[in-house]
Design a protein around this motif. Structure first.
Motif, PDB file in Angstrom:
ATOM      1  N   ASP B  47      -5.415 -10.324  -4.088  1.00 56.74           N
ATOM      2  CA  ASP B  47      -3.954  -9.588  -3.861  1.00 56.74           C
ATOM      3  C   ASP B  47      -3.645  -9.499  -5.486  1.00 56.74           C
ATOM      4  O   ASP B  47      -3.060  -8.210  -5.618  1.00 56.74           O
ATOM      5  CB  ASP B  47      -2.982 -10.557  -3.298  1.00 56.74           C
ATOM      6  N   LEU B  51      -2.695  -5.667  -6.871  1.00 57.21           N
ATOM      7  CA  LEU B  51      -1.633  -5.423  -7.413  1.00 57.21           C
ATOM      8  C   LEU B  51      -1.510  -5.049  -8.661  1.00 57.21           C
ATOM      9  O   LEU B  51      -1.056  -3.812  -9.261  1.00 57.21           O
ATOM     10  CB  LEU B  51      -0.633  -6.692  -7.226  1.00 57.21           C
ATOM     11  N   ALA B  52      -2.230  -5.505  -9.490  1.00 55.59           N
ATOM     12  CA  ALA B  52      -2.361  -5.088 -11.115  1.00 55.59           C
ATOM     13  C   ALA B  52      -3.087  -3.580 -11.141  1.00 55.59           C
ATOM     14  O   ALA B  52      -2.691  -2.924 -12.098  1.00 55.59           O
ATOM     15  CB  ALA B  52      -3.366  -6.276 -11.831  1.00 55.59           C
ATOM     16  N   SER B  53      -3.793  -3.383 -10.371  1.00 54.36           N
ATOM     17  CA  SER B  53      -4.684  -2.183 -10.374  1.00 54.36           C
ATOM     18  C   SER B  53      -4.008  -0.923  -9.755  1.00 54.36           C
ATOM     19  O   SER B  53      -4.161   0.302 -10.143  1.00 54.36           O
ATOM     20  CB  SER B  53      -6.189  -2.458  -9.693  1.00 54.36           C
ATOM     21  N   GLN B  54      -3.171  -1.218  -8.757  1.00 53.44           N
ATOM     22  CA  GLN B  54      -2.424  -0.149  -8.149  1.00 53.44           C
ATOM     23  C   GLN B  54      -3.521   0.653  -7.509  1.00 53.44           C
ATOM     24  O   GLN B  54      -2.987   1.982  -7.049  1.00 53.44           O
ATOM     25  CB  GLN B  54      -1.565   0.670  -9.096  1.00 53.44           C
ATOM     26  N   ILE B  55      -4.618   0.083  -7.002  1.00 55.60           N
ATOM     27  CA  ILE B  55      -5.475   1.164  -6.292  1.00 55.60           C
ATOM     28  C   ILE B  55      -5.008   0.914  -4.681  1.00 55.60           C
ATOM     29  O   ILE B  55      -5.222  -0.350  -4.256  1.00 55.60           O
ATOM     30  CB  ILE B  55      -6.847   0.457  -6.525  1.00 55.60           C
ATOM     31  N   PRO B  56      -5.101   2.083  -3.942  1.00 51.40           N
ATOM     32  CA  PRO B  56      -4.749   1.772  -2.495  1.00 51.40           C
ATOM     33  C   PRO B  56      -5.946   0.999  -1.929  1.00 51.40           C
ATOM     34  O   PRO B  56      -7.262   1.381  -2.303  1.00 51.40           O
ATOM     35  CB  PRO B  56      -4.261   3.390  -2.193  1.00 51.40           C
TER      36      PRO B  56
END
Lengths: 215, 653, 351
Positions: B47, B51-56
């Motif tokens: 998680d 979250l940190a990557s913002q990758i869907p």
């Protein structure tokens, strides 16, 4: 009454001469004079057998003489064995045999005598020994080594199967394997995974001792 | 497409998300490893990194996991109840089944069946089918799975396969055969491997189920891969059959990650973790593996795993003073004061009050123990939510005559959790590792320094020196034993003695130096604090690559899927035939035998690799011929490995 | 064009024909050209003879040796023999079932008719077929295991060696009976058409018997067989594959035309030394190493070893390149052919 030195020398000479009756007399004398049975064996008859082994290697004694000496040695050993005070500290136990399919056992027998003359505990499986029998016997007597010989090119490769049996059953680093026989070379021995190879009986004793020292 | 790599280490579970096209690190994250339930830590780090990557979620094409779960389960003796069927084994003690061996196999019941093969792959005795039927009938209701191991099954697996078929006809419980997991001789090791594998299948199954569920919840349908001990990947279907192959996956992932991050083909990878320092070698691009099989918790297996040396020196090593008043570091691992102070807010107060920097507490396992009244009282005292000093414990239990003995026993059994001063604490003081309570660390360090009559600063220098010295010495020994052969152990200890003198500079005016030919890559959070000094001692380069703190997670992701099958072609001298094992396929000439082997090897390993989730499969053939001068061809060992990138197609539903 | 037979005769009579004769003693190995198992071939004289002839066509050697195995002779008295599927037949005396179990049994051996005896009659039959079909152009050599060797196959060498010290008269009685039968057997082979008799006198070796024991327990009996061979205008060849063989003793008793050996004789240090010491008194057959070169070696190894022997022993004739013992039954037949090739590659040097 003969002195201890005379008795030991007498035993050795009787073995060298292959004279069973005289050997028996000296063995009885050793027992009667309370000479340590272990000493009588090692400093008496086994010395005699060593002399014969050397003579055979040097071409000064032949198979009939060796067989007679062995007969005398075994007779005295049978007499002295019950008198051994403590179990002699053998440098190890070796299970020996001529590999399956091969019945040429003279060489193996000579190696056996030389090892026994050096107080090695030899368990002899004889000739034409099935490969599984080596490993079974090793387990049974908790042996330190296996000695195999073959004179036939059709049989010698079964030595590799015995080594495989040891590896499969996790006995290999613990149980040392030594091989010999006319068609066997050092290279062959190495290639089948044997730990030692000896070209003759005298060398076989040295190889065994070396393997037991773990060097 | 992006890939997520996760590695659960001794203290932290690291996660990294990378672009699968160019292997760019997009984001990284750390979470505490949750021993009671590995999946919690894994999901938490997942998680965080998402979250940190913002990758869907739908852009995640692959998730790959290196976990010590299998290792831990084996060490803790957890797993299913196993029925073991041995075939053709006359001497049960050879597979650890006699009391005199002291270590029984962890099995529920054992049946020894007549049968098995010889070294030539020929049946030694016909399989006692009636005996198998009878044994299975008795075991069926009592066990969770079966292990089957037959003599020389690697030369001919027929009997193991027959037993497996027979069990499959009566139930759907897992059946593991020795020959399926190992290709080389050694009935003991194959049996251990099969038994341990069968035991941990349910454990790995549960983990996969939980992680898969979490992935699904987050909308990720990418295949889930597990890292093997040799660094290769396998998908869930195969991991469920070969769970044991995940042992050593942590070290494997870190050496592969280290090699990747350093972009070098010849390196020494050192992963300084919280518990241990792991040292492994990469030569000519190949990670050194232990071909004879990894040993785990004293069990010798036939699992091919990276040859990693674990040195009990990491950030969490205990800093202590021995009876002679000497400063020591490790090998015992304790909970750093800086972290313990967060879990136990009264800790600092206790340090101040007791003047001690070492405390004990009950481990989670101990809290579950239910024993005699005495033991329960002992446990009750230790298990209170507050840490206690050893002296404090003894005071409270002064009426218990065997308290020392009891403590020792429980401590050795791993039931006592210890808190104490560690290098991690010293790093906190230096501001190098600012996650925990710096004040608690400082209090402990000052107390210990005072006991030695030195300053906290001096303590720091001395601990550092010891750590660098230990790591350097071990590395030197490893490099040396890799190349040298000794005629006896006395020679070896002499050489090690010299190395020790070299490393510690104890030779007075005489200066001997060692040079390591390959650079050292540092992996793990505190790597940059040690590796440069170790490298300096050994006159080599230190590489501390970016993202080194998540090197193992990167290694988990970049591995390939691989499957190896092993064969033996033996010349049978009595007939001059060439026989291919396993199975005894007879040929009159060598070349057709080799052709057959390669064809079969490629078919088998292709199918296995594909099943394990590989795409774009390539083959590698290793052939070792035994040709002896004057003897000619004797035998040939052939290994066919099929390798491919993990297929990014969605998991089977 | 020189025939094989002429080539052999020349070499045995210390002359140089076109090249050294090649004699890989292909016996048990021959069965393999027809894919017959050992146990079948050894009990079917027709198959054995056909195999010998066919293998010669493939290999091209100059002569046949009619040895089947060393347990042919002892079987005449009823010694049981084991026939392994893929190995040489072997007397069960060495597997715990000797015909002579005690020293008394020596005296129970009686005269038997060699021509009708189990196994001997098979070899006589083989001799007939091979001599009839190939005897005009190729050398055909019969084979007889000497009386001491034959007796050891009914008692075991170890026991027999003790007996001859403790009970010499019993042993000698048996040897006398055996020798008489072997004499008939020799004559029968010669009548079947063989050119030479190879007499196996293995015990004339430093690692088995002393010279004096040999004289007493084989020489004095077996010498008659050699005399008989000469009477029939056949050639006496001795075979002894033991180590450190007694050339002096063997020549004294048998006056052989040739001696076939595997190892250097007693007191000889090199091939050159062998040629110098004994090369004028007897032709030499040998000394290709069976296990190390013919069995384990490659064709190149065979040619290398053959070259060295031809160079040292062939000049002036008196040398036949033979395997030191029977060609290993499981060795590559290409190595036998390599011996023939070697003889062609290194002909006599024109002086």
């Amino acid at each position: 009454m003969a002195t201890k030195e005379e008795i030991l020398a007498g035993l050795a000479k009787a073995v060298i001469d292959g004279d069973v009756d005289t050997a028996k007399k000296w063995a009885q004398a050793a027992i009667d004079s309370n000479i340590d049975a272990f000493e009588a064996l090692t400093k008496g008859c086994q010395q005699g057998m060593k002399v014969m082994g050397d003579r055979y290697s040097a071409g000064e004694a032949y198979i009939p003489e060796i067989m007679l000496s062995a007969d005398a040695m075994y007779t005295t050993m049978d007499m002295l064995r019950p008198h051994l005070k403590a179990k002699a500290v053998a440098p190890g136990t070796i299970v020996m045999g001529v590999i399956e399919g091969d019945v040429h056992d003279i060489g193996k027998n000579i190696v056996k005598m030389m090892l026994e003359a050096s107080s090695v505990n030899v368990v002899d499986l004889g000739r034409d020994v099935p490969i599984a029998a080596f490993v079974d016997k090793v387990k049974e007597v908790n042996a330190n080594a296996i000695g195999m010989s073959s004179l036939m090119t059709t049989c010698m490769f079964k030595m590799k199967d015995v080594v495989d049996m040891l590896v499969e059953q996790g006995l290999k680093p613990k149980v040392k394997v030594m091989v010999g026989g006319a068609p066997i070379s050092e290279e062959f021995a190495k290639s089948v995974g044997a730990d030692g190879y000896a070209p003759d009986a005298a060398e076989a004793v040295k190889v065994f001792e070396k393997l037991m020292r773990g060097a | 497409m992006f890939g997520v790599g996760i590695s659960s280490g001794g203290s932290f579970t690291d996660a990294v998300i990378m672009d699968l096209k160019d292997w760019r690190v997009i984001a990284k994250a750390k979470s505490p490893t949750t021993y009671q339930d590995f999946s919690l830590g894994i999901i938490s780090s997942l998680d965080k990194v998402l979250l940190a990557s913002q990758i869907p979620a739908d852009q995640v094409g692959l998730v790959s996991l290196a976990t010590t779960l299998a290792t831990n389960a084996i060490i803790e003796g957890r797993g299913g109840r196993i029925g073991l069927i041995l075939i053709g084994i006359k001497h049960l003690e050879l597979v650890g089944l006699k009391p005199e061996t002291a270590r029984d196999l962890p099995v529920h019941s054992v049946a020894s069946i007549v049968g098995g093969h010889g070294p030539d792959g020929i049946e030694a005795a016909p399989l006692d089918v009636g005996g198998v039927r009878e044994a299975v009938k008795h075991m069926l209701g009592e066990v969770d799975g079966f292990a089957v191991s037959g003599l020389f099954s690697v030369r001919n697996p027929e009997h193991e396969l027959t037993v497996k078929r027979m069990i499959a006809q009566t139930c759907s419980k897992p059946v593991v055969c020795g020959h399926e997991l190992a290709g080389s001789l050694g009935i003991y090791e194959r049996t251990v491997t099969a038994v341990l594998n069968a035991r941990i299948i349910p454990i790995i199954e549960r983990l996969m189920k939980e992680v898969k569920g979490a992935l699904a919840q987050r909308g990720i349908s990418a295949p889930l891969m597990l890292v093997r001990g040799d660094g290769a990947l396998m998908n869930e279907a195969v991991a469920l059959e070969r769970a044991i192959e995940t042992i050593q996956s942590g070290p494997a992932a870190s050496v592969i990650g280290g090699k990747f991050l350093a972009s070098k083909d010849d390196v020494v990878v050192m992963d300084i973790g919280s518990t241990t320092t792991i040292i492994s070698t990469v030569k000519a691009g190949t990670v050194k593996t232990d071909e004879s099989g990894a040993t785990i918790s004293g069990w010798k297996t036939r699992v091919r795993a990276v040859d990693a040396d674990a040195l009990g020196n990491g950030g969490d090593s205990r800093i202590w003073i021995d009876d002679a008043g000497r400063l020591k570091v490790g090998p015992r691992r304790v909970m750093p004061l800086a972290f313990a102070s967060i879990d136990f807010p009264t800790l600092k107060e206790k340090i101040a009050k007791s003047g001690s920097w070492e405390f004990i507490n009950a481990s989670k396992a101990m809290r579950k123990v239910d024993g005699s009244e005495l033991i329960n009282r002992f446990i009750g005292t230790v298990s209170r939510l507050e840490p206690i000093t050893l002296d404090g414990l003894k005071n409270e239990l002064s009426d218990v005559p065997v308290v020392d003995h009891l403590f020792k026993t429980l401590d050795e059994a791993g039931f006592i959790a210890r808190i104490g001063l560690t290098p991690t604490d010293l790093m906190h003081i230096k501001g190098l590792f600012p996650l925990g309570d710096i004040e608690a660390a400082r209090m402990g360090a000052e107390l210990l320094a005072k006991t030695l009559g030195i300053t906290a600063e001096e303590l720091f220098d001395r601990v550092w020196k010891i750590m660098v010295h230990k790591i350097t010495l071990r590395l030197t020994e490893l490099q040396n034993s890799g190349g040298a052969s000794y005629s006896n152990s006395a020679d070896q200890s002499a050489v090690i003695g010299v190395l020790e003198s070299v490393v510690s500079g104890a030779l007075g005016d005489l200066k001997i130096s060692c040079t390591l030919n390959s650079p050292i890559v540092g992996i793990g959070a505190p790597a940059h604090l040690f590796i440069p000094q170790v490298a300096k001692e050994l006159n080599t380069e230190a590489i501390i690559p970016p993202n080194h703190e998540v090197g193992a997670a990167i290694g988990a992701l970049i591995g390939n899927v691989a499957s190896t099958s092993e064969f033996l072609i033996k010349k049978e001298m009595a007939t001059s035939n060439f026989v291919v094992f396993p199975g005894r396929h007879v040929f009159t000439e060598l070349e057709p035998a080799v052709e057959f082997t390669l064809k079969m090897g490629k078919e088998v390993s292709f199918a296995q690799a594909k099943r394990a989730g590989a795409a774009e499969i390539e083959f590698r053939v290793e052939r070792k011929d035994k040709v002896v001068p004057n003897l000619g061809f004797m035998w040939s060992e052939i290994k066919v490995t099929a390798t491919g990138r993990p297929s990014l197609e969605g998991r089977e539903k | 064009m020189v025939t094989s037979l002429e080539r052999i005769v020349a070499a045995l009579t210390m002359q140089e024909a076109d090249r050294v004769p090649a004699g890989p003693l292909v016996c048990g190995a021959a069965r393999r050209v027809y894919g017959i198992t050992y146990d079948k071939a050894a009990r079917n004289p027709e198959l054995w003879a056909r195999s010998l002839i066919q293998s010669q066509k493939m290999i091209g050697h100059d002569g046949f040796l009619l040895l089947v195995d060393l347990s042919v002779e002892c079987a005449a008295w009823g010694q049981s023999v084991d026939y392994p599927i893929e190995s040489t037949p072997i007397t069960k005396a060495l597997k715990g079932d000797p015909l002579i179990k005690t020293t008394e049994d020596y005296e129970k051996l009686e005269y038997v008719d060699a021509r009708k005896a189990n196994r001997m009659k098979d070899v006589i039959k083989i001799a007939e077929i091979v001599a009839k079909e190939k005897g005009k152009e190729l050398g055909v050599m019969g084979f007889v295991y000497g009386p001491a060797g034959t007796l050891s196959m009914m008692r075991g060498l170890d026991k027999m060696s003790i007996d001859l010290k403790r009970n010499p008269s019993a042993v000698k009685k048996a040897l006398k009976v055996i020798n008489d039968v072997l004499l008939d057997y020799t004559v029968a082979q010669m009548e079947a058409g063989v050119h030479a008799i190879v007499l196996d006198v293995l015990f004339a070796s430093k690692f088995i018997w002393s010279r004096s024991v040999y004289d007493e327990f084989e020489g004095q009996f077996c010498t008659k067989i050699a005399d008989e061979v000469r009477k029939h205008n056949c050639v006496v060849i001795l075979h002894n594959c033991g180590q450190a063989t007694y050339f002096d003793t063997m020549i004294k008793w048998y006056k052989p035309t040739g001696i076939s050996i595997h190892y250097l004789p007693d007191g000889v240090t090199s091939l050159q030394d062998l040629k110098e010491k004994w090369g004028k008194q007897t032709a030499i057959l040998g000394l290709m190493d069976c296990p190390k070169t013919l069995y384990m070696g490659t064709e190149e190894d065979v040619i290398r070893e053959a070259k060295a022997q031809i160079e040292a022993l062939a000049p002036g004739g008196g040398f036949l390149l033979c395997s030191g013992c029977e060609f290993p039954p499981n060795a590559s037949l290409l190595n036998a052919r390599a011996m023939v090739e070697a003889c062609k590659m290194f002909p006599y040097k024109k002086s």
